[in-house]
Design a protein around this motif. Sequence first.
Motif, short mmCIF file in Angstrom:
data_model
loop_
_atom_site.label_atom_id
_atom_site.label_comp_id
_atom_site.label_asym_id
_atom_site.label_seq_id
_atom_site.Cartn_x
_atom_site.Cartn_y
_atom_site.Cartn_z
N CYS A 1 0.86 -1.19 0.00
CA CYS A 1 0.00 0.00 0.00
C CYS A 1 0.89 1.24 0.00
N PHE B 1 -0.80 -6.29 0.83
CA PHE B 1 -2.17 -6.73 0.57
C PHE B 1 -2.21 -7.41 -0.80
N HIS C 1 -8.84 -1.26 -0.33
CA HIS C 1 -8.16 -0.86 0.90
C HIS C 1 -7.72 0.59 0.85
N GLU D 1 -10.42 1.71 3.40
CA GLU D 1 -10.03 1.12 4.67
C GLU D 1 -8.75 1.70 5.27
N CYS D 2 -7.81 2.11 4.44
CA CYS D 2 -6.51 2.54 4.94
C CYS D 2 -6.65 3.78 5.81
#
Length: 379
Positions: A156, A163, A171, A175-176
């Motif tokens: 990421c 991931f 993500h 989500e991050c």
Amino acid sequence: MSSLEERDVGVVAAAPGSSSAGLGVVAVGAAAVEAVAAGVAAMQEEVGIRREGPEPDPDEPPKKRVKVPEGESGKLEERLYSVLCCTVCLDLPKASVYQCTNGHLMCAGCFIHLLADSRLKEEQATCPNCRCEISKNLCCRNLAVEKAVSELPTECTFCLKQFPRSSLERHQKEECQDRVTQCKYKRIGCPWQGPFHELPAHESECSHPTKTGTELMGILGEMDQNHRRDMQLYNSIFSLLCYEKIGFTEVQFRPYRTDDFITRLYYETPRFTVLNQTWVLKARVNDSERNPNLSCKRTLSFQLILKSKVNSALECSFLLLKGPYDDVRIKPVIHHHSFSNDANETEYVPLPISDSVECNKLLAAKNINLRLFIFQVQK
């Protein structure tokens, strides 16, 4: 007396005698049994060695499964990376994966770029590895490689954690906790950008909600100006749709070559009829640049030509949009021209595509299919 009788007499004679004779017979029987047992054990041991190898030591502790060191898994990922990467850009594909007839892999961007280059150079596109011919008909997608690449880990860009590629986009967008985000008061001029986990603290201290109306009017004025530019295009299109004479048709640009010593690629449509007039469209790459295949930035420009004769000036507005079955992204731009027998051609105007990637998609296709709208201005 025979030897058999002597043995019988010896045994019978010894039977009623002392007990030492009985013990001798028992000892001989026990020795025979032990010899047979030892022979069987030896045979079993030999068979066991042949089939299963040496027997494990009972005092040895049970063996555990060998763990692969972290470095080994990294080497495996590197090996998969080198196997599954694109043969042109040497990077892992992010979307579709195409393969030539010999199985060499190409990402969608490089595949389209190769086809576009071959069209510009008037050559047959070939695989960079084996030089076999490639085209949209000869090559096919490799779904197994696409799925394998989607499961490979990647980092990421925000939190630097690993991931699977299939879940990385979700993500990074949702989500991050370190993804870059903007303040909810951006619409009233807040320029703050930062990691998502700092957003609640910033919004609780943001000064823009407390600004006065006079301060906010200046910020909203800039936003209104951008909005007016967008609305002007849509209002112009709606105004054109109110005209009495409106015509549209599907046009197909076909590739041709000039007669120069160094030929140049250009496109031209067959003649078509709109508003009872005969027209032709022409297009060129990078404004007829000498070697457009050497340029990373590629553009298309076009002109509209009136082929039929007119008695008076024909004032028209026109625009090009994508065809009904194409996925190329074109932003509508309205052009105006007054056609006459002396001025029957427009200037070359840029085809409003978003970037060079979209241009390569058009060049890689066998033909370019678009939709033309012409609006005749009533006097």
